[in-house]
Design a protein around this motif. Structure first.
Motif, mmCIF file in Angstrom:
data_model
loop_
_atom_site.group_PDB
_atom_site.id
_atom_site.type_symbol
_atom_site.label_atom_id
_atom_site.label_comp_id
_atom_site.label_asym_id
_atom_site.label_seq_id
_atom_site.Cartn_x
_atom_site.Cartn_y
_atom_site.Cartn_z
ATOM 1 N N GLN A 8 -44.611 -38.068 17.438
ATOM 2 C CA GLN A 8 -43.715 -36.919 17.349
ATOM 3 C C GLN A 8 -43.627 -36.188 18.688
ATOM 4 O O GLN A 8 -42.548 -35.760 19.108
ATOM 5 N N ARG A 9 -44.778 -36.036 19.364
ATOM 6 C CA ARG A 9 -44.755 -35.394 20.674
ATOM 7 C C ARG A 9 -43.948 -36.206 21.680
ATOM 8 O O ARG A 9 -43.213 -35.657 22.502
ATOM 9 N N LEU A 10 -44.094 -37.516 21.652
ATOM 10 C CA LEU A 10 -43.354 -38.377 22.575
ATOM 11 C C LEU A 10 -41.855 -38.245 22.345
ATOM 12 O O LEU A 10 -41.068 -38.128 23.300
ATOM 13 N N ILE A 11 -41.452 -38.252 21.095
ATOM 14 C CA ILE A 11 -40.021 -38.097 20.776
ATOM 15 C C ILE A 11 -39.532 -36.739 21.246
ATOM 16 O O ILE A 11 -38.427 -36.605 21.796
ATOM 17 N N ARG A 12 -40.363 -35.716 21.056
ATOM 18 C CA ARG A 12 -39.982 -34.374 21.484
ATOM 19 C C ARG A 12 -39.808 -34.309 22.992
ATOM 20 O O ARG A 12 -38.845 -33.710 23.498
ATOM 21 N N VAL A 13 -40.732 -34.938 23.739
ATOM 22 C CA VAL A 13 -40.639 -34.937 25.204
ATOM 23 C C VAL A 13 -39.357 -35.630 25.658
ATOM 24 O O VAL A 13 -38.640 -35.132 26.538
ATOM 25 N N VAL A 14 -39.047 -36.782 25.060
ATOM 26 C CA VAL A 14 -37.842 -37.520 25.446
ATOM 27 C C VAL A 14 -36.595 -36.675 25.186
ATOM 28 O O VAL A 14 -35.688 -36.591 26.041
ATOM 29 N N LYS A 15 -36.548 -36.014 24.030
ATOM 30 C CA LYS A 15 -35.369 -35.199 23.704
ATOM 31 C C LYS A 15 -35.200 -34.048 24.691
ATOM 32 O O LYS A 15 -34.090 -33.777 25.163
ATOM 33 N N LEU A 16 -36.292 -33.366 25.013
ATOM 34 C CA LEU A 16 -36.193 -32.219 25.909
ATOM 35 C C LEU A 16 -35.892 -32.651 27.344
ATOM 36 O O LEU A 16 -35.181 -31.949 28.071
#
Length: 541
Positions: free
Chosen positions: A510-518
């Motif tokens: 979830q953190r990885l997906i969040r980083v990519v989105k931001l």
């Protein structure tokens, strides 16, 4: 005692989620603004810094008015990159990428840092190309087109009337060992840049351009003889001061200090000659004999040179007095010098009147100016990118709101005070009781303390429920059901570890997906800005 173990209310969860979203939103906006500011500075504003940190030098022999001196911008060793630079294929992607960013840097430097000073004339101290002598005619023309594009020679703008003077360098025509075998490289150079030995006058100062690559060649060589004949013609005294221009610096003793502007180790004299006595293949400085002969015949008040790619200021002693030589560093950030530079030269104009002979000897003044540190800027970009990713990956879900931490702090103090004021009797009472789990109609579980009388340990059956276990008595059933939950069983621990491991993996994903989105959000704003700045400076004006 009634202990409610139900999960936090849905409203509190929603509030924490909103706080987390707002915190990440503020962080993303902040990083987007930081990146926009960084890109604007690194790609545009940094090239304006020389305009405030550098200025035209004043002449001691004339008033401060601009009417009494002319201005010359001096540039050394651009060395347009080609296939000979790093041994890369002519059409390789890496070479084209390096060529683009090197050409872009020099174009920005010329148009944003040098031309705004409004020089009256421009002087190149040689090495316009990198592999000039070894390029085919097609590659030569390609490099020539890039050179004209970088320095705006094709553009019909306000700078088209500025006279430009060129010196030949060893990377343009080679040394005597090469051009004697390939005279076509000299013909090709002179067709585009003009003569290699000539003079021109700016104001009251005469400039002598010397093809230094020929001076230490074979004595009977045609090019060597031609250069020395030209020098001999200026051996007579002249009423105007002279400035000697040579690509290769004059001779100096080994380990001669170069002054405060030097950023790399001092290079001592190296001279390599052809095995068949066909001339020089490489040299750092002119020979001692050639240097002394030049100074004695021309009697310059100043010497300007390039070739070394780094700044160096030395003083030569001559029978006529001391002569200062400025070796100017490269204007390119890809030629081994982290501190690219150019020079501003003020000379006494022809309008100045009532100037004594002593003042004429001080009719030239120079100022070294530094360009943006491109390597440092790219390192800055890389470090900022790493910091951005770390912040986005480690930023708390609920941000850094202080209210939650303050509430937890007071709750901890309250519980600690309650534990300190609890009597021993109450603790004993807790030990002598059982807890009954009761579910209400809404499905909430309650632990109800049920006091029991003390019994002798000898009369207690081994099946008696131990302290710390829970007895379940559902109120909706007629028969009482006793359930013992052992929290220390191996099966329970293994299940807990497995569940914890899965939850950590899920959180990381979830953190990885969040980083990519931001990162995509930040890039959506700054990549177009970066591309706009690139093309703004690259297209011809």
């Amino acid at each position: 005692m009634d202990i409610n173990t139900s999960s936090p209310s849905s409203s509190q969860k929603r509030k924490r989620e909103r706080d987390g979203v707002f915190s990440l939103m503020r962080l993303t906006i902040f990083l987007t603004c930081v990146w926009a500011t960084t890109i604007l500075y690194g790609e545009m504003v940094s090239f304006w810094v020389p305009l405030s940190s550098c200025s035209w030098p004043h002449l001691s022999s004339s008033p401060s008015s601009d009417d009494h001196h002319l201005k010359i911008a001096v540039i050394a060793d651009p060395q347009i990159m080609d296939s000979t630079t790093h041994g890369l294929s002519r059409k390789s992607f890496i070479l084209e990428l390096l060529q683009f960013y090197t050409d872009l840097y020099m174009r920005r430097a010329f148009h944003s840092s040098i031309l705004p000073f409004k020089p009256d004339e421009i002087l190149f101290l040689g090495d316009q190309f990198d592999g000039g002598p070894y390029l085919s005619d097609e590659e030569w023309q390609e490099s020539m087109s890039r050179f004209k594009h970088i320095f705006g020679l094709n553009e019909q703008t306000r700078n088209s009337y500025i006279p430009i003077h060129y010196l030949s360098g060893n990377h343009d025509i080679g040394y005597s060992a090469y051009y004697t075998q390939h005279p076509e490289v000299i013909t090709r150079y002179e067709k585009e840049f003009g003569k290699r030995n000539y003079n021109f006058t700016v104001g009251k100062v005469e400039f002598l351009v010397i093809d230094a690559q020929t001076l230490d060649g074979p004595k009977d060589g045609r090019e060597t003889s031609s250069s020395w004949d030209f020098i001999e013609s200026f051996s007579e005294a002249n009423k105007n001061p002279r400035v000697l221009l040579t690509h290769i610096p004059l001779h100096r003793p080994d380990n001669t200090p170069c002054g405060q502007h030097r950023s790399s180790p001092i290079i001592n004299q190296r001279v390599y000659r052809s095995g068949f006595d066909q001339g020089i293949t490489y040299q750092n400085y002119l020979s001692k004999e050639s240097s002394e002969l030049l100074l004695s015949k021309i009697k310059p008040v100043l010497v300007l040179s390039g070739h070394d790619h780094d700044q160096c200021t030395v003083v030569h002693s001559t029978p006529s007095g001391q002569v200062t030589e400025h070796t100017l560093g490269t204007v390119s950030w890809q030629q081994g010098n982290l501190y690219p530079s150019f020079m501003l030269l003020s000379v006494l104009s022809g309008n100045a009147s009532s100037v004594s002979n002593d003042d004429l000897n001080h009719s030239v003044s120079s100022q070294l100016c530094y360009l943006p540190l491109q390597t440092h800027i790219y390192i800055w970009y890389l470090c900022q990118a790493l910091i951005t990713i770390v912040l986005l990956a480690t930023w708390p879900t609920n941000g850094f709101s202080s209210s939650g931490y303050v509430g937890k702090f007071f709750e901890f103090i309250k519980n600690a005070w309650h534990n300190l004021t609890t009597t021993v009797k109450e603790k004993n009472d807790e030990e002598d009781c059982e807890y009954e789990m009761v579910w209400d109609a809404e499905g909430t579980m309650h632990l109800i303390k049920k006091a029991v009388s003390k019994v002798n340990s000898s009369n207690v059956d081994t099946r008696t429920v131990a302290r710390g276990n829970a007895v379940s008595r559902p109120t909706a059933r007629k028969h009482q059901q006793e359930v013992t939950v052992d929290m220390g069983s191996p099966t329970f621990l293994e299940d807990s570890k497995l569940s914890s491991g899965k939850s950590k993996v899920i959180r990381c994903i979830q953190r990885l997906i969040r980083v990519v989105k931001l990162v995509v959000v930040i890039a959506a704003v700054n990549v177009p800005l970066y591309m706009m700045l690139l093309f703004k400076d690259w297209i011809e004006r």
